[in-house]
Structures are given as C-alpha cells and as structure tokens.
Design a protein around this motif. Structure first.
Motif, PDB file in Angstrom:
ATOM      1  N   TRP A 151       0.820  -1.205   0.000  1.00 17.01           N
ATOM      2  CA  TRP A 151       0.000   0.000   0.000  1.00 17.01           C
ATOM      3  C   TRP A 151       0.859   1.263   0.000  1.00 17.01           C
ATOM      4  O   TRP A 151       0.589   2.214  -0.729  1.00 17.01           O
ATOM      5  CB  TRP A 151      -0.934  -0.010   1.210  1.00 17.01           C
ATOM      6  CG  TRP A 151      -1.755   1.245   1.344  1.00 17.01           C
ATOM      7  CD1 TRP A 151      -1.596   2.243   2.251  1.00 17.01           C
ATOM      8  CD2 TRP A 151      -2.860   1.634   0.524  1.00 17.01           C
ATOM      9  NE1 TRP A 151      -2.514   3.241   2.061  1.00 17.01           N
ATOM     10  CE2 TRP A 151      -3.315   2.896   0.999  1.00 17.01           C
ATOM     11  CE3 TRP A 151      -3.512   1.053  -0.573  1.00 17.01           C
ATOM     12  CZ2 TRP A 151      -4.379   3.564   0.428  1.00 17.01           C
ATOM     13  CZ3 TRP A 151      -4.571   1.722  -1.147  1.00 17.01           C
ATOM     14  CH2 TRP A 151      -5.001   2.961  -0.651  1.00 17.01           C
ATOM     15  N   ARG A 152       1.935   1.257   0.815  1.00 17.88           N
ATOM     16  CA  ARG A 152       2.812   2.428   0.882  1.00 17.88           C
ATOM     17  C   ARG A 152       3.573   2.627  -0.431  1.00 17.88           C
ATOM     18  O   ARG A 152       3.932   3.754  -0.780  1.00 17.88           O
ATOM     19  CB  ARG A 152       3.788   2.296   2.054  1.00 17.88           C
ATOM     20  CG  ARG A 152       3.129   2.500   3.419  1.00 17.88           C
ATOM     21  CD  ARG A 152       4.166   2.574   4.529  1.00 17.88           C
ATOM     22  NE  ARG A 152       4.813   1.293   4.765  1.00 17.88           N
ATOM     23  CZ  ARG A 152       4.346   0.349   5.574  1.00 17.88           C
ATOM     24  NH1 ARG A 152       3.199   0.545   6.220  1.00 17.88           N
ATOM     25  NH2 ARG A 152       4.990  -0.781   5.753  1.00 17.88           N
ATOM     26  N   ALA A 153       3.836   1.523  -1.132  1.00 19.88           N
ATOM     27  CA  ALA A 153       4.567   1.623  -2.398  1.00 19.88           C
ATOM     28  C   ALA A 153       3.639   1.781  -3.597  1.00 19.88           C
ATOM     29  O   ALA A 153       4.111   1.987  -4.722  1.00 19.88           O
ATOM     30  CB  ALA A 153       5.445   0.378  -2.601  1.00 19.88           C
ATOM     31  N   LEU A 154       2.315   1.689  -3.378  1.00 21.29           N
ATOM     32  CA  LEU A 154       1.369   1.657  -4.493  1.00 21.29           C
ATOM     33  C   LEU A 154       1.472   2.872  -5.418  1.00 21.29           C
ATOM     34  O   LEU A 154       1.461   2.707  -6.649  1.00 21.29           O
ATOM     35  CB  LEU A 154      -0.056   1.513  -3.960  1.00 21.29           C
ATOM     36  CG  LEU A 154      -1.137   1.293  -5.036  1.00 21.29           C
ATOM     37  CD1 LEU A 154      -0.857  -0.002  -5.798  1.00 21.29           C
ATOM     38  CD2 LEU A 154      -2.524   1.250  -4.397  1.00 21.29           C
ATOM     39  N   PRO A 155       1.573   4.111  -4.895  1.00 18.26           N
ATOM     40  CA  PRO A 155       1.709   5.245  -5.830  1.00 18.26           C
ATOM     41  C   PRO A 155       2.928   5.120  -6.738  1.00 18.26           C
ATOM     42  O   PRO A 155       2.875   5.498  -7.915  1.00 18.26           O
ATOM     43  CB  PRO A 155       1.835   6.447  -4.881  1.00 18.26           C
ATOM     44  CG  PRO A 155       1.127   6.026  -3.639  1.00 18.26           C
ATOM     45  CD  PRO A 155       1.442   4.573  -3.495  1.00 18.26           C
ATOM     46  N   THR A 156       4.021   4.572  -6.194  1.00 18.93           N
ATOM     47  CA  THR A 156       5.209   4.354  -7.022  1.00 18.93           C
ATOM     48  C   THR A 156       4.954   3.257  -8.048  1.00 18.93           C
ATOM     49  O   THR A 156       5.306   3.401  -9.230  1.00 18.93           O
ATOM     50  CB  THR A 156       6.406   3.969  -6.136  1.00 18.93           C
ATOM     51  OG1 THR A 156       6.626   4.997  -5.174  1.00 18.93           O
ATOM     52  CG2 THR A 156       7.662   3.786  -6.966  1.00 18.93           C
ATOM     53  N   LEU A 157       4.345   2.156  -7.623  1.00 14.25           N
ATOM     54  CA  LEU A 157       4.089   1.029  -8.522  1.00 14.25           C
ATOM     55  C   LEU A 157       3.076   1.385  -9.612  1.00 14.25           C
ATOM     56  O   LEU A 157       3.062   0.761 -10.677  1.00 14.25           O
ATOM     57  CB  LEU A 157       3.577  -0.172  -7.725  1.00 14.25           C
ATOM     58  CG  LEU A 157       4.549  -0.755  -6.684  1.00 14.25           C
ATOM     59  CD1 LEU A 157       3.859  -1.829  -5.859  1.00 14.25           C
ATOM     60  CD2 LEU A 157       5.784  -1.316  -7.369  1.00 14.25           C
ATOM     61  N   MET A 158       2.247   2.391  -9.356  1.00 13.13           N
ATOM     62  CA  MET A 158       1.240   2.788 -10.333  1.00 13.13           C
ATOM     63  C   MET A 158       1.800   3.660 -11.447  1.00 13.13           C
ATOM     64  O   MET A 158       1.144   3.864 -12.463  1.00 13.13           O
ATOM     65  CB  MET A 158       0.107   3.542  -9.627  1.00 13.13           C
ATOM     66  CG  MET A 158      -0.848   2.656  -8.842  1.00 13.13           C
ATOM     67  SD  MET A 158      -1.701   1.478  -9.907  1.00 13.13           S
ATOM     68  CE  MET A 158      -2.686   2.592 -10.918  1.00 13.13           C
ATOM     69  N   MET A 159       3.007   4.160 -11.263  1.00 14.30           N
ATOM     70  CA  MET A 159       3.545   5.077 -12.273  1.00 14.30           C
ATOM     71  C   MET A 159       3.655   4.427 -13.660  1.00 14.30           C
ATOM     72  O   MET A 159       3.242   5.032 -14.657  1.00 14.30           O
ATOM     73  CB  MET A 159       4.891   5.634 -11.835  1.00 14.30           C
ATOM     74  CG  MET A 159       5.419   6.688 -12.800  1.00 14.30           C
ATOM     75  SD  MET A 159       6.845   7.544 -12.125  1.00 14.30           S
ATOM     76  CE  MET A 159       7.277   8.587 -13.500  1.00 14.30           C
TER      77      MET A 159
END
Length: 433
Positions: free
Chosen positions: A219-227
């Motif tokens: 969840w904490r990495a999700l914005p990065t993984l969504m790029m």
C-alpha cells in the motif's frame, strides 16, 4: 573512396577532435562543416539541418521529460518504498538482496527509461545495502548493479527506443511493447547467474518479511508502482502520445514526491531540474550533431552503397542480423550508445528493410546490443559509473560483470533468432508486422 576525399577528411576531423576531448556532438558538427566547405556546398546547410531536425521532431521532447521524471523519483522517497516492496517479495531467498536488485530494476525500468538514471539512483542505494556488514563483495554488488541497470532502457519507457524511432520511423508504442519480453528475458538470465553464485559463494539469506506486513508495504509503495500503469496506459489507450506521457510521468513523480510522500524540498527540486537540464543538453547536442553528420552520410550515399554491397553478398536475414550483432557489440566497446543509434544504425536500416526484417524487431535487437555495450570494457559507461559509486578497481568490476554479460548475450541470441518473442506482445495489441 580516396583518403584525401572530403568525407575521409571529415571522419579524420571528427575522430581527432573526439580524442582531444571535444564532445562527440560538437566534433560531428565541426567535421560536417569541414565536409561542406571542402565539397563546395553551402555551409549554412549545417545550421539548416540542425534546426529543422530539432524543430520538427516533436518526439525528442520526451527525452528530457523522462530524464526529469527519473531525477524526481531519485530525490523523493519513491525509491525507498520501491526497495521495501521488492525486499518483501524476493528478499527471503538465498542471495535475496541480489534478487531485490534485479526486481527493482525491472520496476524502475517502467519509470525512467535510462540506464544511467537507474544506476545512479536505486543502483547507488542497492550498492550500499548489499555491502553493509560485508554481506556481498563490493565488486560483485557493483557488477550486478551495472548489469541490472541495462534492463532500464529495454523495458518501456526507453530513451534509446525513442531515438531509434526518430531515425527509423518505427512506431514508438509498438517498440515499447516489444521491449517487455526481452527485458524480462535479460532479468531472468541475471537471476540464473545469481542463483548459481548464491549457492557457490554462500551469499546470505535475508530475514523474511512477515506475510501480514506485505499488504501495508504494498500500500505504501502503491503510488510508485502505479507510475508505469499511468504512463503506459496513457500511451496504449491512445489518450496520450509518448511525448505527452513523458510529461505526465514527470508531473506524476513530482506530485507523488511532494504531495503524497512530502519528501522533496525546494532545493532538492532545483538540483534535480538543473541535473536534468545538463543531461538533456548533452544528449540534445549529440542528437543535433548526428543530424548534421547524417546529412553528410546521405549526400555521400553511404546507406545505399552499404545496402548494395551487402545485397550483392546474397546475405540471408539471419546472416545479416548475426553480422549486425557482432558489429554493434564491438562498436559498443568503443562508442557511446546514442552515437551508434544516430550515426551507425541509420546506415544499416535500408539493408534491413531490403531483407524484409521487421523494423520493430530490429530496433529492439539494436537497443539490447547498445545496452550491453554499457557494461562492455573498455568504454562501458556503466562500469565507470559503478567504479565511482562503489570505489572498487575497474579490473575487479569487469571480472565480476562478465558472467552476467555472457548470460545476457545468450538472451540476445534468443531475441535475434526468435522474432516472435519480441513481436508477440505488439501483435497481441494490433501490430501488423
């Protein structure tokens, strides 16, 4: 061709100026102007070719925007969260940090498009993690980091593929799609070497991340993984062009780093923009110089002469691809990749087209060759970058990088001789080649 011909003297001037330390872009412009002067042509043609080439090629704008996106990710905490996610997924295996290094390069490849950005950003962090408490030899960690950085420009987005599209008129969208499977093949070849080395050299097993912690880390990495999803989704849905997607990538990285993660200061932002501008200017000057020199090559009919020479030898497409692979691997030992893309590859394209070779397949093969040149001595730029970051002697780094290099050459063979591996995904999404 006479040794005293204008073209020969132009080549001598370019080579001599480059050896004296002049940037290759400037050297190509100077050599081209010398050719125009000796041939009695209008020297203003050099400026005309430069300005027209830079002005009408809208796609070139994607290069500085992708570089800026990578810089913004490096200064924020996006890379830290990415590392935590990768460690949770593969860190529990023997040699886990080495596998984390490979996995983070696969994910980061979907954001930056630059091998140097990968090595200087997440690669620097991986070097520190792997060598902490002497868990991995510094030279091995540096060699693996250099090898994994090669994946960056193969999996989309890719700055070298943008430049290849510039000289070949191939579709950037399909080139990006075609790079996915080859990039994963390169990563798989590296993981095989790591598995072998981990058991042979007794690399440590990292403490496993509890499964109950995995959702929170994800969840904490999700914005990065969504790029990569945001970036590539816009391109393949037809909502954005690759250039517009590059701008969105830079804006997204800035938004996530400043608003969501709140990890970027005004000073950090200024330094990242300044660094991006310097890198973009050096690449832009190289592209400009190559455009002027390519005009000289066209005037001399070099592509047509080479195509006629190779066609007369009755080469099969496979034979031609083998020759190109060998030539590009050798050139990669001596020349910078962008120079090869802008000067050498345009000369090869007419022959490839005459032999019926698909331009998307050819482009991916060319880019893989050029990326391998980044870790091939004596010139390999990534070797010098990692020598500086890791503080290890070049000879030790070269010794440890060779197993990875040979494994990736094996993957290059599969990419060359089995075009369907490259073209499967583009065809799945509508490519007619």
């Amino acid at each position: 061709m006479s040794l005293a011909s204008p073209f020969s003297l132009s080549l001598v001037a370019i080579t001599g100026l480059a050896f004296l330390g002049l940037p290759i872009g400037h050297a190509m412009i100077a050599g081209s102007i010398l050719y125009l002067m000796l041939s009695g042509l209008d020297m203003g043609t050099a400026a005309e070719q430069l300005l027209n080439g830079m002005y009408f090629n809208y796609i070139i704008l994607a290069v500085p925007l992708f570089i800026l996106a990578a810089e913004l990710m490096n200064i924020g905490s996006m890379t830290d969260r990415l590392m935590a996610f990768c460690n949770a997924v593969v860190g529990r295996f023997r040699g886990g940090l080495a596998h984390v290094n490979i996995l983070q390069s696969i994910i980061f490849a979907g954001m930056s498009g630059s091998a140097i950005a990968d090595a200087a950003g997440t690669g620097k962090m991986m070097q520190q993690l792997m060598t902490r408490d002497q868990r991995y030899p510094p030279s091995y960690a540096a060699a693996l980091t250099a090898a994994t950085a090669v994946i960056g420009p193969i999996i989309p987005p890719s700055i070298p593929m943008i430049i290849y599209a510039l000289v070949s008129d191939a579709s950037i969208g399909y080139l990006f799609l075609a790079g996915v499977v080859p990039g994963l093949l390169m990563a798989l070849s590296q993981m095989i070497i790591v598995v072998f080395d981990a058991h042979r050299r007794g690399f440590p097993v990292e403490p496993p991340t509890p499964l109950r912690a995995l959702p929170g880390i994800t969840w904490r990495a999700l914005p990065t993984l969504m790029m990569p999803v945001v970036l590539l989704g816009g391109i393949y849905s037809g909502v954005t062009t690759p250039t517009e997607a590059a701008a969105i990538a830079a804006a997204y990285a800035l938004l996530v780093s400043t608003v969501l993660y709140r990890s970027v200061s005004l000073g950090d932002f200024y330094r990242s923009v300044l660094s991006s501008a310097r890198t973009s200017a050096s690449i832009g000057m190289l592209i400009a110089g190559a455009m002027v020199f390519n005009y000289v090559v066209t005037v001399e009919n070099i592509p047509q002469a080479l195509s006629a020479f190779l066609t007369a030898r009755d080469l099969s497409p496979t034979g031609f691809l083998i020759i190109v692979n060998i030539a590009l691997l050798l050139l990669g030992c001596l020349l910078e990749g962008t120079t090869i893309l802008l000067v050498v590859v345009p000369v090869l394209i007419p022959t490839a087209q005459a032999l019926g070779i698909d331009m998307v397949h050819f482009g991916v093969m060319v880019v893989v060759n050029i990326m391998l040149g980044l870790i091939t001595p004596p010139y390999g730029l990534l070797l010098f970058v990692m020598t500086r970051i890791a503080g290890v002697p070049l000879r030790r780094l070269v010794r440890d990088v060779f197993p990875f290099l040979w494994a990736m050459v094996g993957a290059l063979g599969l990419i060359t001789f089995f075009p369907d591996l490259v073209l499967w995904l583009p065809r799945l999404l509508g490519y007619g080649g």
